[in-house]
Scaffold this active site. Structure first.
Site, PDB file in Angstrom:
ATOM      1  N   HIS A 303     -21.757  79.018  49.812  1.00 25.73           N
ATOM      2  CA  HIS A 303     -21.491  79.258  51.228  1.00 25.73           C
ATOM      3  C   HIS A 303     -20.363  78.347  51.681  1.00 25.73           C
ATOM      4  CE1 HIS A 303     -22.170  79.778  55.536  1.00 25.73           C
ATOM      5  NE2 HIS A 303     -22.800  80.887  55.188  1.00 25.73           N
ATOM      6  N   ASP A 360     -28.419  85.894  51.684  1.00 25.02           N
ATOM      7  CA  ASP A 360     -28.390  87.219  51.059  1.00 25.02           C
ATOM      8  C   ASP A 360     -29.156  87.288  49.750  1.00 25.02           C
ATOM      9  OD1 ASP A 360     -26.776  88.396  53.017  1.00 25.02           O
ATOM     10  OD2 ASP A 360     -25.060  87.318  52.228  1.00 25.02           O
TER      11      ASP A 360
HETATM   12  N1  CMC Z   1     -20.624  81.928  41.836  1.00 28.28           N
HETATM   13  C1  CMC Z   1     -19.861  81.156  41.024  1.00 28.28           C
HETATM   14  N2  CMC Z   1     -18.952  80.280  41.464  1.00 28.28           N
HETATM   15  C2  CMC Z   1     -18.799  80.152  42.783  1.00 28.28           C
HETATM   16  C3  CMC Z   1     -19.554  80.907  43.710  1.00 28.28           C
HETATM   17  C4  CMC Z   1     -20.501  81.811  43.179  1.00 28.28           C
HETATM   18  N3  CMC Z   1     -21.249  82.559  43.991  1.00 28.28           N
HETATM   19  N4  CMC Z   1     -19.199  80.593  44.960  1.00 28.28           N
HETATM   20  C5  CMC Z   1     -18.231  79.663  44.858  1.00 28.28           C
HETATM   21  N5  CMC Z   1     -17.994  79.393  43.538  1.00 28.28           N
HETATM   22  C6  CMC Z   1     -17.041  78.405  43.011  1.00 28.28           C
HETATM   23  C7  CMC Z   1     -15.617  78.930  43.083  1.00 28.28           C
HETATM   24  O1  CMC Z   1     -15.231  79.595  41.901  1.00 28.28           O
HETATM   25  C8  CMC Z   1     -14.827  77.670  43.319  1.00 28.28           C
HETATM   26  O2  CMC Z   1     -14.668  77.033  42.080  1.00 28.28           O
HETATM   27  P1  CMC Z   1     -13.329  76.162  41.787  1.00 28.28           P
HETATM   28  O3  CMC Z   1     -13.348  75.051  42.790  1.00 28.28           O
HETATM   29  O4  CMC Z   1     -13.511  75.708  40.394  1.00 28.28           O
HETATM   30  O5  CMC Z   1     -12.186  77.103  41.979  1.00 28.28           O
HETATM   31  C9  CMC Z   1     -15.768  76.805  44.165  1.00 28.28           C
HETATM   32  O6  CMC Z   1     -17.102  77.267  43.862  1.00 28.28           O
HETATM   33  C10 CMC Z   1     -15.523  76.930  45.656  1.00 28.28           C
HETATM   34  O7  CMC Z   1     -15.470  78.306  45.983  1.00 28.28           O
HETATM   35  P2  CMC Z   1     -14.640  78.921  47.178  1.00 28.28           P
HETATM   36  O8  CMC Z   1     -14.489  80.383  46.976  1.00 28.28           O
HETATM   37  O9  CMC Z   1     -13.396  78.108  47.356  1.00 28.28           O
HETATM   38  O10 CMC Z   1     -15.603  78.613  48.384  1.00 28.28           O
HETATM   39  P3  CMC Z   1     -15.573  79.313  49.781  1.00 28.28           P
HETATM   40  O11 CMC Z   1     -16.179  78.360  50.718  1.00 28.28           O
HETATM   41  O12 CMC Z   1     -14.204  79.813  50.090  1.00 28.28           O
HETATM   42  O13 CMC Z   1     -16.489  80.608  49.538  1.00 28.28           O
HETATM   43  C11 CMC Z   1     -18.240  82.147  49.517  1.00 28.28           C
HETATM   44  C12 CMC Z   1     -17.745  80.792  50.040  1.00 28.28           C
HETATM   45  C13 CMC Z   1     -19.546  82.487  50.233  1.00 28.28           C
HETATM   46  C14 CMC Z   1     -17.219  83.235  49.833  1.00 28.28           C
HETATM   47  C15 CMC Z   1     -18.470  82.044  48.011  1.00 28.28           C
HETATM   48  O14 CMC Z   1     -19.429  81.038  47.709  1.00 28.28           O
HETATM   49  C16 CMC Z   1     -18.892  83.371  47.390  1.00 28.28           C
HETATM   50  O15 CMC Z   1     -18.042  84.206  47.064  1.00 28.28           O
HETATM   51  N6  CMC Z   1     -20.245  83.610  47.203  1.00 28.28           N
HETATM   52  C17 CMC Z   1     -20.713  84.871  46.714  1.00 28.28           C
HETATM   53  C18 CMC Z   1     -20.737  85.866  47.859  1.00 28.28           C
HETATM   54  C19 CMC Z   1     -21.864  85.605  48.841  1.00 28.28           C
HETATM   55  O16 CMC Z   1     -23.000  85.387  48.458  1.00 28.28           O
HETATM   56  N7  CMC Z   1     -21.518  85.673  50.125  1.00 28.28           N
HETATM   57  C20 CMC Z   1     -22.492  85.538  51.212  1.00 28.28           C
HETATM   58  C21 CMC Z   1     -22.223  84.343  52.062  1.00 28.28           C
HETATM   59  S1  CMC Z   1     -23.631  83.992  53.128  1.00 28.28           S
HETATM   60  C22 CMC Z   1     -23.663  85.304  54.197  1.00 28.28           C
HETATM   61  C23 CMC Z   1     -22.730  85.159  55.324  1.00 28.28           C
HETATM   62  O17 CMC Z   1     -22.805  84.147  56.059  1.00 28.28           O
HETATM   63  O18 CMC Z   1     -21.916  86.096  55.506  1.00 28.28           O
END
Ligand code: CMC
Length: 426
Positions: A303, A360
């Site tokens: 998240h 989720d």
């Molecule tokens: N599985 C594997 N690796 C992950 C995941 C995951 N679900 N989420 C983040 N990472 C890794 C990512 O690869 C990155 O690694 P590195 O620093 O080595 O490049 C690091 O963690 C940080 O990720 P980010 O994408 O920069 O983080 P963010 O804050 O931009 O993204 C997120 C947050 C929710 C988009 C992401 O965690 C994600 O894609 N999760 C899966 C989708 C999901 O479950 N979304 C629902 C969010 S909760 C509902 C809502 O509020 O809408």
């Protein structure tokens, strides 16, 4: 308190503002005027875009408060309609206010009859979110008497209409997809009971509401009601900042929510759990999630704000067991989910990156047990989040500091160059 920012030997002081809880913010509104420089913050990871009194999140501690009340208390003791009142008005209602609000909402549950023909323009296999974007946007063409955003009474009626009509609109999207007749709302039922009946009932026989299912779905609605300045809420605020009417703004929020990184993750999480199929295959998927060359991510994990267990996931993890037990469903997906959670939470990659289950992760298991197809999951999220969107929109409309949202950019394209006629281009 002030923060001093110096560039090229010139420095200036900027006010530091303190919220009631949470980090201080540096008010940099004069930065461009003083320095000719913008800040660069793609994804707004360090930017507070507005002042708000509605929802507070402490991502490190895993705390979520609506108007100061912890989400766990609201999920356990309140109802969705009461939470909607709280988000909109700032206080829990007394008994009279509660009854009046319930009356107001239930008197708006029907939709204009002409909207039914609007649905018939869609293909039967249309995704419910495609229908929701279209139909909610179209409400502004049906309810002209609540689109004047400068009239507080019209704004209030639009809020009540949106909260009241979303269950009807979502249920109609479902009915259309399965080829069954639309059911009119029954105002003698609870907000959530009425939605269940409109979704799963048929005109040929009475629909009996299972109280455990009604309670679990009401909890899911409460847990999705608002979540501070997330992508879809920011979209609603941005759309609203230009003076667009509330129906159009909420349609914009629905479009944003649809994405798999946001509201679409509940659908993607359940599909992923089904794809994993059985606990023995989990290591394969964990390895894929950790592989930088593989775009696969564990859906329902991670998240932007929570760097701890999402408090909503905790409530839903418990509710999932209760609902499946009550309905007598033994779904291997729940075992897979629990095992995936256990393995991921003890894996260095997930520990280091502070990736925990989010809202989720378990919601899809409950919704599927109740009988919703995965394509409806995000539509249910939109139904519940409409209360948050509309509360945030209302707050913005009353904010004297509100301006049209207009981010700037770091331009890295061509500098000025002269047009070359077609015949002279190589
Ligand atoms: N599985 C594997 N690796 C992950 C995941 C995951 N679900 N989420 C983040 N990472 C890794 C990512 O690869 C990155 O690694 P590195 O620093 O080595 O490049 C690091 O963690 C940080 O990720 P980010 O994408 O920069 O983080 P963010 O804050 O931009 O993204 C997120 C947050 C929710 C988009 C992401 O965690 C994600 O894609 N999760 C899966 C989708 C999901 O479950 N979304 C629902 C969010 S909760 C509902 C809502 O509020 O809408």
């Amino acid at each position: 308190m002030t923060a001093t920012i110096g560039i090229d030997g010139n420095s200036a002081d900027y006010p530091v503002r303190q919220g009631s809880v949470g980090p201080e913010v540096i008010d940099i509104r004069k930065l461009y005027g003083n320095t000719g420089r913008f800040t660069f913050d793609p994804g707004f990871t360090s930017t507070a875009a507005c002042e708000s009194k509605i929802t507070y999140i402490d991502g490190d501690q895993g705390i979520l408060l609506h108007r100061g009340y912890p989400i766990e208390q609201l999920a356990e003791k309140s109802s969705f309609l009461e939470v909607a009142y709280l988000l909109l008005n700032g206080e829990l209602p007394n008994a009279k206010e509660h009854d009046e609000f319930k009356y107001l909402i239930t008197r708006h549950t029907m939709v204009h009859e002409q909207l039914a023909t609007f649905y018939r323009g869609f293909r039967r296999d249309a995704h419910p979110m495609a229908i929701m974007c279209g139909v909610v946007g179209a409400l502004s063409a049906f309810y002209h008497d609540s689109t004047d955003i400068h009239d507080p009474m019209q704004r209030e009626i639009a809020c009540h209409r949106l909260i009241a009509k979303m269950p009807t609109i979502a249920a109609m999207a479902y009915k259309y997809s399965v080829g069954q007749p639309f059911l009119y709302p029954d105002n003698s039922l609870s907000y959530t009971g009425n939605f269940l009946r409109m979704t799963f009932g048929v005109p040929a026989e009475p629909y009996v509401i299972n109280p455990v299912v009604e309670d679990a779905l009401d909890k899911i609605f409460i847990l999705h009601a608002d979540h501070e300045q997330n992508a879809s809420t920011s979209t609603v605020r941005l759309a609203g900042s230009s003076g667009a009417n509330p129906f159009a703004c909420i349609a914009a929020g629905i479009a944003c929510l649809w994405g798999p990184a946001h509201g679409g993750a509940n659908e993607a999480a359940l599909e992923m759990l089904r794809q994993i199929g059985r606990p023995e295959r989990i290591p394969e998927f964990i390895a894929r999630a950790k592989n930088k060359d593989d775009p696969f991510r564990l859906m329902g994990f991670g998240h932007r704000v929570y760097k701890n267990y999402d408090p909503r996931a905790k409530v839903l993890g418990e509710a999932a067991t209760k609902v499946l037990d009550t309905l007598g469903i033994s779904d291997p997906v729940l075992d897979t989910a629990r095992e995936l959670e256990r393995i991921a939470l003890s894996d260095d990659y997930f520990i280091e990156k502070k990736l925990y289950p989010n809202v989720d992760f378990y919601s899809g298991i409950i919704l599927s047990a109740i009988g919703f197809p995965t394509s409806m999951f995000t539509a249910l999220f939109a139904l519940a989040r409409t209360t948050g969107w509309i509360a945030q929109w209302t707050e913005m409309m009353g904010d004297s500091e509100q301006k049209i949202g207009r981010p700037r950019q770091l331009y890295t394209g061509h500098p000025r160059r002269d047009y070359v006629p077609l015949a002279q281009r190589g």
